[in-house]
Scaffold this active site. Structure first.
Site, PDB file in Angstrom:
ATOM      1  N   GLY A 250       0.650  -1.110  -0.152  1.00  0.00           N
ATOM      2  CA  GLY A 250      -0.039   0.064  -0.060  1.00  0.00           C
ATOM      3  C   GLY A 250       0.740   1.151   0.087  1.00  0.00           C
ATOM      4  O   GLY A 250       0.517   2.221  -0.612  1.00  0.00           O
ATOM      5  N   ASP A 251       1.949   1.087   0.608  1.00  0.00           N
ATOM      6  CA  ASP A 251       2.862   2.534   0.696  1.00  0.00           C
ATOM      7  C   ASP A 251       3.475   2.425  -0.357  1.00  0.00           C
ATOM      8  O   ASP A 251       3.583   3.782  -0.791  1.00  0.00           O
ATOM      9  CB  ASP A 251       3.912   2.152   1.831  1.00  0.00           C
ATOM     10  CG  ASP A 251       3.318   2.135   3.321  1.00  0.00           C
ATOM     11  OD1 ASP A 251       2.197   2.603   3.336  1.00  0.00           O
ATOM     12  OD2 ASP A 251       3.773   1.655   4.133  1.00  0.00           O
TER      13      ASP A 251
END
Length: 308
Positions: A250-251
């Site tokens: 996600g990052d």
């Protein structure tokens, strides 16, 4: 190319790979161990940097060995982190991560110095923050600090990309100051107060837009992502890969999205690039070790185009 400032957490990740997660009271034998740099802020800053963005990173570290190692690591990566706050008598943040054979993870975070990144310090470096065109935030630093950054950005017409991870409720006045809200299903439900099973993914996105967000990006894991604002609606499929570890995916997506937008690319191209970067990420162990370079993502996308 426009400038990016990422303000957020930095941790040292202690990663244990296991066949299955242990039950309460159970002792199991692990498969492997890895120590790596992590923290949502650092992950997103490094991703945006590796993927071609002009990035400054603001975090808070202790004076311990983990803090010293982090600063040296940022220098080696050529990630500009000189604005970071160094906390007295507080250890640097640590995350303990279990990863099972399916690539799913379970994480315990001890924030340490991350909790020392205060609104007062943000005001001290306000001038440097305002040199950026896009400000990227997450929720592993104090909520008041996130609010302060959003207020400063809004008053000075700076775009804010907020990734509400870990999930939490947001004040209405902060929601209205967010240009790009990036959330997964859990985070979207937490902020909207709605359940996706009841009103659908589009329904939750519409609720977030009604609260005042300008653009919503809803990530759906293996099913890709949805983007909606008052002008466009996009559904971007995920790339099929063999998942090893989902930590940092996600990052990587958020950092890649910020980098592409900073280069002036449109939403469709930026989301496809971010999805490709996240796909490469999950094929490797660890958060920051798994973040690809811009060249790797371009080659990946080119090969996908050729095979299709």
């Amino acid at each position: 190319m426009s400038k990016i400032v990422v303000i957020g957490s930095s941790n040292t990740d202690l990663i244990a790979k296991v066949q299955e997660f242990p039950k309460a009271g159970e002792t199991i034998k692990g498969v492997s161990y890895l120590q790596a740099m992590g923290g949502k802020g650092a992950n997103q800053a490094l991703a945006a940097h590796r993927l071609g963005g002009d990035v400054k990173f603001v975090t808070s570290l202790g004076k311990d060995s983990n803090g010293i190692n982090s600063l040296e690591y940022f220098k080696r990566e050529r990630l500009e982190a000189s604005l970071s706050y160094i906390a007295e008598n507080v250890p640097s943040g640590v995350a303990m991560i279990w990863v099972d054979k399916k690539g799913e993870n379970s994480i315990v975070i001890i924030p340490g110095a991350n909790d020392e990144l205060s609104s007062g310090y943000i005001h001290e470096i306000e001038k440097e923050i305002l040199e950026a065109d896009l400000i990227v935030l997450q929720m592993e630093i104090p909520y008041d600090t996130v609010k302060t950054v959003c207020n400063i950005a809004y008053e000075n017409n700076k775009r804010v990309l907020l990734n509400v991870a870990p999930a939490r409720k947001l004040d209405t006045d902060i929601i209205q100051k967010i240009d790009i809200l990036v959330v997964n299903e859990t985070e979207a439900e937490t902020i909207s107060g709605e359940i996706i099973e009841h009103i659908g993914e589009d329904g939750v996105v519409d609720k977030l837009l009604a609260l005042g967000v300008k653009t919503v990006v809803l990530t759906l894991g293996k099913r890709g992502c949805i983007l909606k604002n008052d002008q466009i609606y996009l559904q971007i499929p995920a790339f099929m890969v063999d998942t090893v570890d989902t930590t940092g995916a996600g990052d990587t997506f958020c950092g890649a999205l910020a980098a592409e937008l900073s280069k002036g690319h449109g939403w469709n191209e930026a989301l496809e690039f971010a999805s490709a970067a996240a796909a490469i990420c999950v094929t490797r162990m660890g958060a920051q070790p798994s973040i690809p370079t811009e060249t790797e993502v371009r080659i990946f996308l080119k090969n996908i185009t050729i095979t299709h």
